[in-house]
Design an enzyme around this catalytic site. Structure first.
Site, PDB file in Angstrom:
ATOM      1  N   GLN A   1      41.265  67.120  69.407  1.00  0.00           N
ATOM      2  CA  GLN A   1      40.358  66.018  69.736  1.00  0.00           C
ATOM      3  C   GLN A   1      39.177  66.038  68.778  1.00  0.00           C
ATOM      4  OE1 GLN A   1      38.598  66.321  73.619  1.00  0.00           O
ATOM      5  NE2 GLN A   1      38.255  64.131  73.806  1.00  0.00           N
ATOM      6  N   SER A  49      33.392  65.650  68.828  1.00  0.00           N
ATOM      7  CA  SER A  49      32.056  66.221  68.624  1.00  0.00           C
ATOM      8  C   SER A  49      31.707  66.376  67.151  1.00  0.00           C
ATOM      9  CB  SER A  49      31.957  67.592  69.304  1.00  0.00           C
ATOM     10  OG  SER A  49      32.053  67.465  70.705  1.00  0.00           O
ATOM     11  N   GLU A  52      40.464  67.422  82.534  1.00  0.00           N
ATOM     12  CA  GLU A  52      40.673  68.862  82.651  1.00  0.00           C
ATOM     13  C   GLU A  52      40.171  69.423  83.974  1.00  0.00           C
ATOM     14  OE1 GLU A  52      36.662  68.677  80.420  1.00  0.00           O
ATOM     15  OE2 GLU A  52      38.442  67.454  80.713  1.00  0.00           O
TER      16      GLU A  52
END
Length: 370
Positions: free
Chosen positions: A119, A122, A236
């Site tokens: 992913q 960030s 999650e």
């Protein structure tokens, strides 16, 4: 026979790939080969991507059954899947926003472990505030995109086949973001592993220098990236209660270590009992969240995330009290737990963010100045 009993029986009788262990939500590079084989085994027996719709190879499993599976995997000492990112984040995003071509291409390969995803969200200046992402996606005259920027804290980027990228395709703010599928072998991508203080390198920096992506690698429509990104958050947390299994094991380990080092006095024993009670309260909160909430981004799961992170941290700190000077010895089993304990209050949404969510959305307190 209940679903939980079926899972327990499967885990007790199914051969495991050599080297498989419960490496958590993200495999280290040395875990990937065994993790892929385990994912294939799960898919063959109908335990892969339980939460996916049947039309995409899942089981339409209830939140309770998903949670039971996660807990039984933790109890058996195996990962519940190859990685969290592909099945839990990318899969549902492609089902909700991706084209039929993207779904047909990627979903089967996520389910059986052929593709490992990372992913790419960030950045050095945009960790908790994803609306501040600065990685640029520049549209070319032929409809393709040229990507320039840097990502950080990207789990498994050094082993991933594909990445889900959040980049700025327009102006400032959430409305200028788009999401792309990025083959990690593309020219212009450099991955630099970050060594953690526990000795592992599950996180990475990723540099994107004029990486070319095709028009059909946009997920959804250009400019809809914020909606896509929000859809990935919270998934999650369905498995947070499974952490109780590992926490109980940690408490037992630190009690044994304290006794071996002559440090198990009444004061430390009291702290151990308090930690044990907190883990049970966390598990009960998890069960209540499953009963009350169908949305894993709901308020109860934010409470659970906060409880889990800070309980994990405090148990890790007890390890220092149990070991004393022996905590400086790297071969001590508790040392790794101690080192990663404080990371739990940062990853997956910091404790400060969880408190802000609860204050503003649940208690109705005034929003903090921006």
């Amino acid at each position: 026979m209940s679903f939980r009993d079926d899972v327990a029986s499967f885990l007790a009788t199914t051969p495991r790939p050599e080297g498989l262990h419960d490496y958590g939500p993200t495999p280290a590079s040395s875990d990937v080969a065994a993790g892929r084989r385990w994912q294939r085994t799960l898919a063959e027996h109908g335990y892969a991507c339980l939460h996916w719709p049947r039309e995409h190879g899942g089981s339409d499993a209830s939140v309770a059954d998903q949670a039971a599976f996660a807990e039984e995997c933790a109890r058996a000492g195996v990962p519940r899947q190859l990685s969290m990112v592909g099945p839990d984040l990318v899969g549902p995003v492609l089902m909700g926003f991706g084209s039929r071509t993207q779904q047909d291409l990627h979903l089967p390969r996520i389910r059986d472990g052929r593709d490992l995803w990372c992913q790419l969200f960030s950045e050095p200046g945009a960790g908790s505030d994803l609306a501040a992402v600065t990685t640029r996606a520049i549209r070319q005259p032929d409809g393709s995109w040229r990507i320039r920027g840097q990502k950080v804290w990207t789990s498994a980027a050094d082993s991933a086949d594909l990445g889900l990228l959040l980049a700025r395709s327009g102006g400032p703010g959430p409305g200028g973001l788009s999401v792309f599928v990025v083959p990690m072998a593309n020219q212009g991508i450099t991955v630099r592993p970050l060594r953690q203080m526990d000795g592992e390198s599950k996180f990475n920096e990723v540099f994107l220098d004029d990486v070319v992506l095709h028009a059909d690698q946009v997920v959804g429509t250009p400019g809809a990236g914020w909606q896509v990104a929000k859809a990935t958050l919270g998934r999650e947390r369905l498995s947070l209660g499974a952490n109780a299994v590992g926490m109980f094991e940690s408490i037992a380990e630190l009690e044994t270590a304290a006794a071996e080092h002559g440090r198990l006095d009444d004061s430390l024993r009291d702290e151990i009992v308090k930690a044990w009670i907190r883990v049970w309260l966390m598990r009960v909160t998890w069960e209540r969240a499953i009963e009350e909430e169908t949305d894993p981004s709901g308020a109860t799961f934010s409470v659970l995330k906060l409880l889990t992170s800070e309980t994990y941290r405090d148990i890790a700190d007890l390890g220092g009290a149990a070991l004393g000077p022996a905590a400086l010895e790297e071969e001590q089993p508790l040392v790794k737990r101690m080192l990663v304990g404080h990371a739990q209050t940062i990853l997956g949404g910091t404790s400060e963010i969880q408190r802000t969510i609860l204050a503003e959305r649940i208690l109705g307190l005034p929003r903090a100045p921006r």
